[in-house]
Write a protein that holds these residues in place. Structure first.
Motif, PDB file in Angstrom:
ATOM      1  N   SER A   1       1.504 -11.322   5.376  1.00 37.80           N
ATOM      2  CA  SER A   1       2.647 -10.501   5.776  1.00 37.80           C
ATOM      3  C   SER A   1       2.738  -9.249   4.901  1.00 37.80           C
ATOM      4  CB  SER A   1       3.917 -11.356   5.661  1.00 37.80           C
ATOM      5  OG  SER A   1       5.049 -10.537   5.658  1.00 37.80           O
ATOM      6  N   TRP A   2       2.511  -9.420   3.601  1.00 35.79           N
ATOM      7  CA  TRP A   2       2.550  -8.259   2.689  1.00 35.79           C
ATOM      8  C   TRP A   2       1.439  -7.262   3.040  1.00 35.79           C
ATOM      9  CZ3 TRP A   2       3.175 -11.653  -2.310  1.00 35.79           C
ATOM     10  CH2 TRP A   2       4.521 -12.046  -2.423  1.00 35.79           C
TER      11      TRP A   2
ATOM     12  N   ALA B   1       4.569  -5.677  12.895  1.00 36.44           N
ATOM     13  CA  ALA B   1       4.951  -6.724  13.846  1.00 36.44           C
ATOM     14  C   ALA B   1       3.894  -6.888  14.936  1.00 36.44           C
ATOM     15  CB  ALA B   1       6.301  -6.392  14.462  1.00 36.44           C
ATOM     16  N   HIS B   2       3.086  -5.866  15.147  1.00 35.04           N
ATOM     17  CA  HIS B   2       2.015  -5.933  16.139  1.00 35.04           C
ATOM     18  C   HIS B   2       0.706  -5.482  15.491  1.00 35.04           C
ATOM     19  CE1 HIS B   2       5.787  -5.448  18.451  1.00 35.04           C
ATOM     20  NE2 HIS B   2       5.244  -6.393  19.182  1.00 35.04           N
ATOM     21  N   PRO B   3       0.164  -6.323  14.613  1.00 32.47           N
ATOM     22  CA  PRO B   3      -1.001  -5.915  13.824  1.00 32.47           C
ATOM     23  C   PRO B   3      -2.233  -5.649  14.690  1.00 32.47           C
ATOM     24  CG  PRO B   3      -0.544  -8.249  13.534  1.00 32.47           C
ATOM     25  CD  PRO B   3       0.599  -7.690  14.306  1.00 32.47           C
ATOM     26  N   GLN B   4      -3.002  -4.668  14.270  1.00 31.58           N
ATOM     27  CA  GLN B   4      -4.253  -4.342  14.963  1.00 31.58           C
ATOM     28  C   GLN B   4      -5.456  -4.900  14.239  1.00 31.58           C
ATOM     29  OE1 GLN B   4      -3.343   0.070  15.178  1.00 31.58           O
ATOM     30  NE2 GLN B   4      -4.664  -0.206  16.959  1.00 31.58           N
ATOM     31  N   PHE B   5      -5.298  -5.187  12.933  1.00 34.11           N
ATOM     32  CA  PHE B   5      -6.458  -5.581  12.128  1.00 34.11           C
ATOM     33  C   PHE B   5      -6.361  -7.009  11.605  1.00 34.11           C
ATOM     34  CE2 PHE B   5      -8.328  -1.569  12.493  1.00 34.11           C
ATOM     35  CZ  PHE B   5      -7.318  -0.610  12.420  1.00 34.11           C
TER      36      PHE B   5
ATOM     37  N   LEU C   1      -5.209 -10.181  12.319  1.00 34.85           N
ATOM     38  CA  LEU C   1      -4.679 -10.856  13.496  1.00 34.85           C
ATOM     39  C   LEU C   1      -4.421 -12.332  13.229  1.00 34.85           C
ATOM     40  CD1 LEU C   1      -7.173  -9.362  16.119  1.00 34.85           C
ATOM     41  CD2 LEU C   1      -5.006  -8.379  15.275  1.00 34.85           C
ATOM     42  N   THR C   2      -3.411 -12.871  13.925  1.00 34.73           N
ATOM     43  CA  THR C   2      -3.154 -14.297  13.874  1.00 34.73           C
ATOM     44  C   THR C   2      -3.999 -14.980  14.942  1.00 34.73           C
ATOM     45  OG1 THR C   2      -0.872 -13.910  13.173  1.00 34.73           O
ATOM     46  CG2 THR C   2      -1.378 -16.077  14.104  1.00 34.73           C
ATOM     47  N   ALA C   3      -4.763 -15.994  14.531  1.00 35.63           N
ATOM     48  CA  ALA C   3      -5.506 -16.808  15.488  1.00 35.63           C
ATOM     49  C   ALA C   3      -4.660 -18.058  15.704  1.00 35.63           C
ATOM     50  CB  ALA C   3      -6.884 -17.164  14.947  1.00 35.63           C
ATOM     51  N   HIS C   4      -4.044 -18.152  16.857  1.00 36.82           N
ATOM     52  CA  HIS C   4      -3.042 -19.179  17.129  1.00 36.82           C
ATOM     53  C   HIS C   4      -3.476 -20.582  16.667  1.00 36.82           C
ATOM     54  CE1 HIS C   4       0.428 -20.952  18.892  1.00 36.82           C
ATOM     55  NE2 HIS C   4      -0.281 -21.688  19.736  1.00 36.82           N
ATOM     56  N   ARG C   5      -2.687 -21.176  15.808  1.00 31.80           N
ATOM     57  CA  ARG C   5      -2.884 -22.536  15.278  1.00 31.80           C
ATOM     58  C   ARG C   5      -4.126 -22.675  14.398  1.00 31.80           C
ATOM     59  NH1 ARG C   5      -0.033 -26.692  17.876  1.00 31.80           N
ATOM     60  NH2 ARG C   5       1.210 -25.949  19.621  1.00 31.80           N
ATOM     61  N   ARG C   6      -4.903 -21.628  14.248  1.00 30.53           N
ATOM     62  CA  ARG C   6      -6.144 -21.796  13.500  1.00 30.53           C
ATOM     63  C   ARG C   6      -6.166 -21.027  12.185  1.00 30.53           C
ATOM     64  NH1 ARG C   6     -10.898 -20.242  17.071  1.00 30.53           N
ATOM     65  NH2 ARG C   6      -9.445 -18.695  17.872  1.00 30.53           N
ATOM     66  N   GLY C   7      -5.498 -19.911  12.137  1.00 34.85           N
ATOM     67  CA  GLY C   7      -5.502 -19.125  10.900  1.00 34.85           C
ATOM     68  C   GLY C   7      -5.418 -17.641  11.191  1.00 34.85           C
ATOM     69  N   TYR C   8      -6.314 -16.891  10.559  1.00 34.99           N
ATOM     70  CA  TYR C   8      -6.287 -15.446  10.710  1.00 34.99           C
ATOM     71  C   TYR C   8      -7.693 -14.891  10.942  1.00 34.99           C
ATOM     72  CZ  TYR C   8      -1.579 -15.818   8.798  1.00 34.99           C
ATOM     73  OH  TYR C   8      -0.273 -16.149   8.589  1.00 34.99           O
ATOM     74  N   LYS C   9      -7.719 -13.691  11.481  1.00 36.20           N
ATOM     75  CA  LYS C   9      -9.002 -13.050  11.729  1.00 36.20           C
ATOM     76  C   LYS C   9      -8.846 -11.556  11.475  1.00 36.20           C
ATOM     77  CE  LYS C   9     -10.640 -12.215  16.006  1.00 36.20           C
ATOM     78  NZ  LYS C   9     -11.299 -12.440  17.311  1.00 36.20           N
ATOM     79  N   PHE C  10      -9.800 -10.969  10.792  1.00 30.01           N
ATOM     80  CA  PHE C  10      -9.775  -9.525  10.566  1.00 30.01           C
ATOM     81  C   PHE C  10     -10.604  -8.859  11.656  1.00 30.01           C
ATOM     82  CE2 PHE C  10      -8.680  -6.045   7.868  1.00 30.01           C
ATOM     83  CZ  PHE C  10      -9.644  -5.086   8.114  1.00 30.01           C
ATOM     84  N   ALA C  11      -9.989  -7.891  12.314  1.00 28.20           N
ATOM     85  CA  ALA C  11     -10.648  -7.233  13.455  1.00 28.20           C
ATOM     86  C   ALA C  11     -10.932  -5.774  13.149  1.00 28.20           C
ATOM     87  CB  ALA C  11      -9.790  -7.374  14.694  1.00 28.20           C
ATOM     88  N   GLY C  12     -11.460  -5.472  11.960  1.00 27.06           N
ATOM     89  CA  GLY C  12     -11.724  -4.070  11.603  1.00 27.06           C
ATOM     90  C   GLY C  12     -13.062  -3.615  12.161  1.00 27.06           C
TER      91      GLY C  12
END
Ligand code: CA
Length: 230
Positions: free
Chosen positions: A202-203, A213-217, A219-230
């Motif tokens: 979040s920070w 609130a609408h991240p482009q990079f 990203l939340t991967a629903h129920r699994r964690g996070y993913k960086f989309a750079g």
């Protein structure tokens, strides 16, 4: 190239000496902060970014040796200039073994301290490898200097925020579970909780995303964690 106004952390319990060093650094155009015991110095160096640490060996509580060793174990690369007592050769050897970059024997001339510090900063920035900058959108990460910019303006990240961002970028496109991120980024720390990852994400979003609130990079991967989309 050195930063315009290098930030120096002074960890020294002798007040007169600490104040003298602080005043001189400020007068020379540095930014400086002080800590008077090892634990406080360690926490500051761990959670905020400095260009160098001036670290006394004999400190109340956590010694300078312990501070230096623990910083390196936490992958904090900040150059360390140790202050040792006169003639304590064993201190110097041990200090360098534990990851200090240079040492200075007390009592010292202020000019000597400044020269050592300058050399330390110069060495740190000369060894900068090429091609260590990564760009995404308006963001720019300099891995060697551990500096982050957004739209050309510097962004202040804590050590853990930076390490998390680095892990994301190194694994871009890959879904990373909270457990993996905890292991890889916080591994050594005492008892991090899963929520720690969410808070740091979040920070990072607030600091790096145009619309957190609408991240482009990041990203939340629903129920699994996070993913960086750079
Ligand atoms: Ca001392």
């Amino acid at each position: 190239m050195q930063p315009a106004r290098p930030r120096i952390l002074i960890v020294e319990d002798e007040e007169a000496l600490s104040v003298a060093v602080y005043d001189r650094l400020i007068a020379e155009g540095y930014q400086a902060e002080q800590a008077t015991d090892g634990q406080t110095g360690f926490q500051l160096a761990l959670t905020r970014r400095f260009d160098a640490v001036i670290l006394d060996v004999m400190l109340p509580g956590k010694s300078g040796f312990d501070v230096c060793r623990d910083l390196r174990q936490n992958s904090v690369p900040t150059p360390v200039l140790m202050l040792t007592a006169r003639g304590q050769l064993v201190d110097k050897v041990l200090g360098l073994k534990l990851g200090a970059d240079d040492y200075l024997t007390k009592p010292f001339e202020m000019m000597e301290l400044l020269a050592r510090l300058e050399a330390l900063l110069r060495r740190a920035h000369q060894s900068e490898p090429k091609g260590t900058t990564y760009r995404f959108g308006e963001g720019e990460v300099d891995f060697y200097r551990t500096e982050v910019k957004r739209g050309g303006a510097p962004v202040e990240l804590s050590v853990k925020e930076f390490q998390l961002l680095q892990h994301f970028i190194e694994h871009r496109g890959v879904v990373l579970s909270r457990d993996e991120l905890l292991d890889r980024v916080w591994g050594y720390d005492a008892t991090p909780v899963t929520r720690t990852v969410d808070v740091h994400v979040s920070w990072l979003r607030q600091k790096l995303e145009a619309d957190p609130a609408h991240p482009q990079f990041i990203l939340t991967a629903h129920r699994r964690g996070y993913k960086f989309a750079g």
